[in-house]
Write an enzyme that holds these catalytic residues in place. Structure first.
Site, short mmCIF file in Angstrom:
data_model
loop_
_atom_site.label_atom_id
_atom_site.label_comp_id
_atom_site.label_asym_id
_atom_site.label_seq_id
_atom_site.Cartn_x
_atom_site.Cartn_y
_atom_site.Cartn_z
N GLY A 94 6.57 -33.93 19.49
CA GLY A 94 6.22 -34.60 20.73
C GLY A 94 6.21 -33.57 21.84
O GLY A 94 6.63 -32.43 21.63
N GLY A 96 7.59 -31.60 24.17
CA GLY A 96 8.98 -31.25 24.48
C GLY A 96 9.11 -30.55 25.81
O GLY A 96 10.20 -30.39 26.35
N LYS A 117 2.48 -28.23 31.73
CA LYS A 117 3.19 -27.64 30.59
C LYS A 117 4.30 -26.73 31.13
O LYS A 117 4.02 -25.81 31.89
CB LYS A 117 2.19 -26.83 29.76
CG LYS A 117 2.76 -26.14 28.54
CD LYS A 117 1.63 -25.57 27.69
CE LYS A 117 2.16 -24.72 26.54
NZ LYS A 117 1.06 -24.14 25.75
N ARG A 187 -4.04 -35.09 18.61
CA ARG A 187 -3.98 -34.03 17.60
C ARG A 187 -4.01 -34.63 16.21
O ARG A 187 -3.75 -35.82 16.04
CB ARG A 187 -2.65 -33.26 17.77
CG ARG A 187 -2.37 -32.80 19.17
CD ARG A 187 -0.86 -32.82 19.48
NE ARG A 187 -0.61 -32.58 20.92
CZ ARG A 187 -0.40 -31.38 21.45
NH1 ARG A 187 -0.32 -30.34 20.66
NH2 ARG A 187 -0.22 -31.24 22.73
N ASP A 256 -0.03 -29.94 14.54
CA ASP A 256 0.15 -30.45 15.90
C ASP A 256 -0.63 -29.63 16.92
O ASP A 256 -0.74 -30.00 18.07
CB ASP A 256 1.64 -30.48 16.29
CG ASP A 256 2.34 -29.16 16.02
OD1 ASP A 256 2.30 -28.69 14.87
OD2 ASP A 256 2.91 -28.58 16.95
N ASN A 257 -1.18 -28.50 16.47
CA ASN A 257 -1.97 -27.67 17.37
C ASN A 257 -3.46 -27.74 17.02
O ASN A 257 -4.21 -26.82 17.33
CB ASN A 257 -1.49 -26.22 17.31
CG ASN A 257 -0.08 -26.07 17.88
OD1 ASN A 257 0.36 -26.90 18.67
ND2 ASN A 257 0.61 -25.02 17.49
P1 AMP Z 1 4.29 -25.03 20.02
O1 AMP Z 1 4.73 -24.01 19.04
O2 AMP Z 1 4.12 -24.49 21.43
O3 AMP Z 1 3.09 -25.79 19.58
O4 AMP Z 1 5.49 -26.05 20.16
C1 AMP Z 1 5.97 -26.83 19.10
C2 AMP Z 1 6.82 -27.94 19.63
O5 AMP Z 1 7.97 -27.44 20.27
C3 AMP Z 1 6.13 -28.83 20.64
O6 AMP Z 1 6.49 -30.15 20.36
C4 AMP Z 1 6.67 -28.34 21.95
O7 AMP Z 1 6.64 -29.36 22.94
C5 AMP Z 1 8.09 -27.94 21.59
N1 AMP Z 1 8.62 -26.89 22.47
C6 AMP Z 1 8.23 -25.59 22.56
N2 AMP Z 1 8.95 -24.94 23.50
C7 AMP Z 1 9.81 -25.82 24.03
C8 AMP Z 1 10.83 -25.76 25.05
N3 AMP Z 1 11.09 -24.64 25.71
N4 AMP Z 1 11.53 -26.89 25.31
C9 AMP Z 1 11.28 -28.03 24.64
N5 AMP Z 1 10.35 -28.16 23.69
C10 AMP Z 1 9.62 -27.08 23.38
MG MG Z 2 1.91 -27.16 20.19
#
Ligand code: AMP
Ligand code: MG
Length: 491
Positions: A94, A96, A117, A187, A256-257
């Site tokens: 979700g 985050g 973001k 996604r 998710d990406n």
């Molecule tokens: P990503 O690798 O950027 O696609 O992130 C994968 C997941 O981790 C997503 O659900 C993001 O929202 C969550 N996420 C990445 N960095 C953070 C952070 N600093 N705090 C909270 N959630 C994060």
């Molecule tokens: Mg992501």
């Protein structure tokens, strides 16, 4: 909070359809205010396209909004729920560290998501702080705008705001928030989430919504969910072919990406390849090369298979029949990818039509480029400029032979040499966001607060196919540094 008339007049025109979806798909969440927001970059031309007033929004008013300190009229902030296969492992995820402000109805008639973001913790933050650092947010801004300039479907970047707060990573870093604009944030992982934790009705609602939003031409009377699968496969095959054709490596192609709209999303450890080598990996965490350049088309298919799986209950009432429908569609993906990639590669070589031996013409060139570590972008640029003597391949017997074969091939087609060169100019960028140039711009911005290099770079990246002296200045490849270039996940 100031939700008055002032902010409304900046051009906000929200209609938040995602907020009307079943409850399990999101949680209403406010961004967490920050201490002293300051606009670092603002995308005037994108703002105009969105019907927003750049003069007002690139000021303090915009800083407050794009930091999440003020909520513009009509926005209904929420964090989206999704799941995802991360490096092959299924997780419940979700937003985050992001909130969707809402959907802006823009002058062209389109609907786009406006998302912050790095805007603080949400119910999906798991262990994270919900924040983002300035460097990675500027990096996403540069690379996503470069992709747009290259003509590749992508989320866009409207603004980066420094928060005035520091965040802890390996060390303390300045915090920032990126305003991301997307045709949606739906996604593969959104479907996986609802397929795993929602009801059949909720899955159908999400699918209907997605069709309406991204594939309005699908006939709801026929087999709409099969069409949704087919159209998504087509868009992703097209997208990944485009990545391959410019040497873009996404770096973290988790499900998710991957969007259903076919836009590139989530610029974390992505980077562009210099020397042609299918095994190129930049991401520090991708130790096994799952998301290496040459593996991206395959991973695209793997992710789409996960999408097909999530649609199974909608494809046919008999599960066995549904599985075979899904398998049949997935089996067509690689041919489709080859088709788009082949057409793109032929265009890179100035070829309008198709001949049986084209595949070997292309493969031989790529083989030589790999063997002699030829720069991917520059090799095609030299061929376009009719300066083969500038490639590292020049003088090699196999290249001389290849070049003659290619010239003969160009002569055999109906179109003139001039048209072939024009096609090559449209298909071979002069400038890509090379890693050393990105780093140089980020370093000046982060360490000295000097945005001259970044702004100059962004200007050139708007028109990457132009051959001007300013563009040529960005063509030099980095000096070999010994250590391979490494990127880190969007931290
Ligand atoms: P990503 O690798 O950027 O696609 O992130 C994968 C997941 O981790 C997503 O659900 C993001 O929202 C969550 N996420 C990445 N960095 C953070 C952070 N600093 N705090 C909270 N959630 C994060
Ligand atoms: Mg992501």
């Amino acid at each position: 909070m100031n939700k008055g008339k002032e902010i409304k007049d900046a051009g906000w025109n929200f209609d938040n359809s995602y907020a009307r979806l079943p409850e399990l798909t999101f949680t209403r969440t406010q961004p967490v205010p920050v201490s002293s927001p300051e606009i670092i970059v603002f995308n005037d031309s994108l703002a105009e396209k969105l019907g927003l007033d750049p003069a007002r929004l690139s000021s303090e008013e915009g800083a407050a909004i794009f930091a999440g300190n003020e909520i513009p009229e009509g926005a209904e902030p929420l964090a989206q729920a999704y799941a995802g296969h991360q490096f092959g492992h299924f997780n419940r995820l979700g937003d985050g560290r992001a909130v969707l402000l809402g959907e802006q109805l823009i002058p062209s008639g389109e609907r786009v998501d406006i998302q912050l973001k790095g805007s603080g913790r949400t119910p999906y933050s798991r262990g994270g702080d919900g924040r983002a650092a300035l460097g990675p947010m500027l990096r996403e801004y540069i690379i996503s705008e470069a992709m747009h300039g290259l003509g590749i479907p992508t989320t866009r970047s409207l603004a980066v705001v420094a928060t005035g707060e520091s965040i802890l990573r390996e060390k303390n870093l300045p915090g920032a928030i990126l305003t991301r604009v997307a045709s949606s944030h739906i996604r593969v992982g959104t479907f996986q989430f609802v397929a795993a934790w929602g009801s059949l009705e909720e899955l159908r609602t999400l699918a209907d919504y997605t069709i309406q939003r991204h594939y309005p031409n699908i006939d709801l009377e026929k087999t709409p969910y099969l069409s949704l699968l087919q159209e998504t496969i087509k868009r992703q095959a097209k997208l990944i072919a485009k990545w391959q054709l410019v040497g873009f490596i996404h770096g973290v192609m988790n499900t998710d990406n991957m969007t259903i709209s076919g836009e590139t999303i989530d610029y974390g450890p992505c980077a562009f390849m210099d020397a042609y080598d299918p095994t190129t990996v930049f991401s520090s965490i991708d130790r096994e090369g799952r998301y290496a350049y040459g593996n991206q088309p395959y991973i695209g298919g793997w992710n789409l298979a996960r999408f097909a799986e999530s649609l199974i209950p909608l494809l046919h009432e008999d599960p066995d029949e549904a599985v075979s429908i899904a398998q049949h569609e997935i089996s067509r993906y690689s041919k489709l990818f080859q088709k788009y990639w082949g057409t793109g590669m032929r265009a890179k070589l100035g070829l309008f039509n198709e001949e049986e031996d084209d595949e070997s013409l292309i493969d031989t060139l790529l083989g030589m480029m790999q063997k002699h570590k030829a720069d991917f972008t520059n090799t095609f640029r030299y061929l376009t400029n009719e300066k083969p003597e500038e490639t590292v391949l020049f003088g090699k017997e196999e290249f001389t032979k290849w070049y003659e074969g290619w010239q003969g091939r160009l002569e055999r087609q109906e179109e003139s040499k001039g048209s072939a060169i024009q096609l090559m100019k449209r298909s071979n960028p002069v400038v890509i966001p090379r890693n050393h140039r990105v780093e140089e711009a980020l370093k000046a911005a982060e360490e000295q607060g000097d945005f001259t290099l970044m702004n100059k770079f962004l200007k050139v990246l708007e028109k990457p196919y132009e051959h001007t002296p300013e563009h040529e200045a960005y063509c030099t490849v980095p000096e070999p540094s010994g250590a391979p270039y490494r990127t880190y996940c969007g931290t």
